[in-house]
Design a protein around this motif. Structure first.
Motif, short mmCIF file in Angstrom:
data_model
loop_
_atom_site.label_atom_id
_atom_site.label_comp_id
_atom_site.label_asym_id
_atom_site.label_seq_id
_atom_site.Cartn_x
_atom_site.Cartn_y
_atom_site.Cartn_z
N ARG A 141 -5.21 -3.23 5.23
CA ARG A 141 -6.15 -4.17 5.85
C ARG A 141 -7.15 -4.68 4.82
O ARG A 141 -7.46 -5.87 4.79
CB ARG A 141 -6.88 -3.50 7.01
N ALA A 142 -7.66 -3.80 3.96
CA ALA A 142 -8.62 -4.22 2.93
C ALA A 142 -7.99 -5.23 1.97
O ALA A 142 -8.62 -6.22 1.59
CB ALA A 142 -9.14 -3.01 2.18
N GLY A 173 -5.73 1.42 6.28
CA GLY A 173 -7.02 0.89 5.84
C GLY A 173 -6.91 0.15 4.52
O GLY A 173 -7.53 -0.90 4.33
N GLU A 174 -6.10 0.68 3.61
CA GLU A 174 -5.88 0.00 2.33
C GLU A 174 -5.18 -1.34 2.55
O GLU A 174 -5.54 -2.35 1.93
CB GLU A 174 -5.04 0.86 1.40
N ALA A 181 -10.84 10.69 -2.06
CA ALA A 181 -11.63 9.49 -1.83
C ALA A 181 -10.81 8.34 -1.25
O ALA A 181 -11.33 7.26 -1.07
CB ALA A 181 -12.26 9.05 -3.14
N ARG A 182 -9.55 8.56 -0.98
CA ARG A 182 -8.67 7.49 -0.50
C ARG A 182 -8.90 7.15 0.96
O ARG A 182 -9.23 7.98 1.77
CB ARG A 182 -7.22 7.90 -0.63
N ARG A 183 -8.61 5.88 1.26
CA ARG A 183 -8.54 5.43 2.65
C ARG A 183 -7.13 5.70 3.14
O ARG A 183 -6.24 6.01 2.37
CB ARG A 183 -8.74 3.92 2.72
N SER A 184 -6.93 5.51 4.42
CA SER A 184 -5.57 5.62 4.95
C SER A 184 -4.75 4.44 4.41
O SER A 184 -5.30 3.44 3.94
CB SER A 184 -5.58 5.58 6.47
N ARG A 236 1.26 4.18 -3.04
CA ARG A 236 1.14 5.63 -2.81
C ARG A 236 2.32 6.39 -3.37
O ARG A 236 2.20 7.53 -3.80
CB ARG A 236 1.04 5.93 -1.31
N ALA A 241 0.83 -1.21 0.00
CA ALA A 241 0.00 0.00 0.00
C ALA A 241 0.87 1.26 0.00
O ALA A 241 0.57 2.23 -0.70
CB ALA A 241 -0.93 0.00 1.21
N ARG A 260 -7.22 3.64 -9.32
CA ARG A 260 -6.79 4.38 -8.12
C ARG A 260 -7.65 5.63 -7.97
O ARG A 260 -7.67 6.47 -8.85
CB ARG A 260 -5.32 4.74 -8.23
#
Length: 72
Positions: A59-60, A56-57, A50-53, A36, A32, A45
């Motif tokens: 974990r997803a 969070g990315e 609209a991005r997660r941390s 970035r 992740a 992308r």
């Protein structure tokens, strides 16, 4: 109706899932972070707003990949 064997199997699988998540999370975190750092934005992308941390990315990605370990 679930018996004691089915319940213990579910507990074992949940424990295995958490262990695999803990073991693979650093790898997904590195992926992740590297995503970035790459220049440009591809169609898959989202925009900056609209991005997660990064966490969070990671974990997803881990949660979506780990179930493949339990198939078969």
């Amino acid at each position: 109706m679930r018996g004691p064997n089915a319940t213990s199997r579910l507990h074992r699988e949940a424990l295995q899932f958490r262990v695999i998540l803990a073991a693979t999370y650093p790898l997904f975190l590195a992926a992740a972070i590297s995503q970035r750092l790459l220049p440009g934005r591809g169609p898959d992308r989202p925009a900056l707003g609209a991005r997660r941390s990064v966490f969070g990315e990671a974990r997803a990605m881990a949660v979506s990949a780990i179930p493949f370990a339990f198939m078969g």
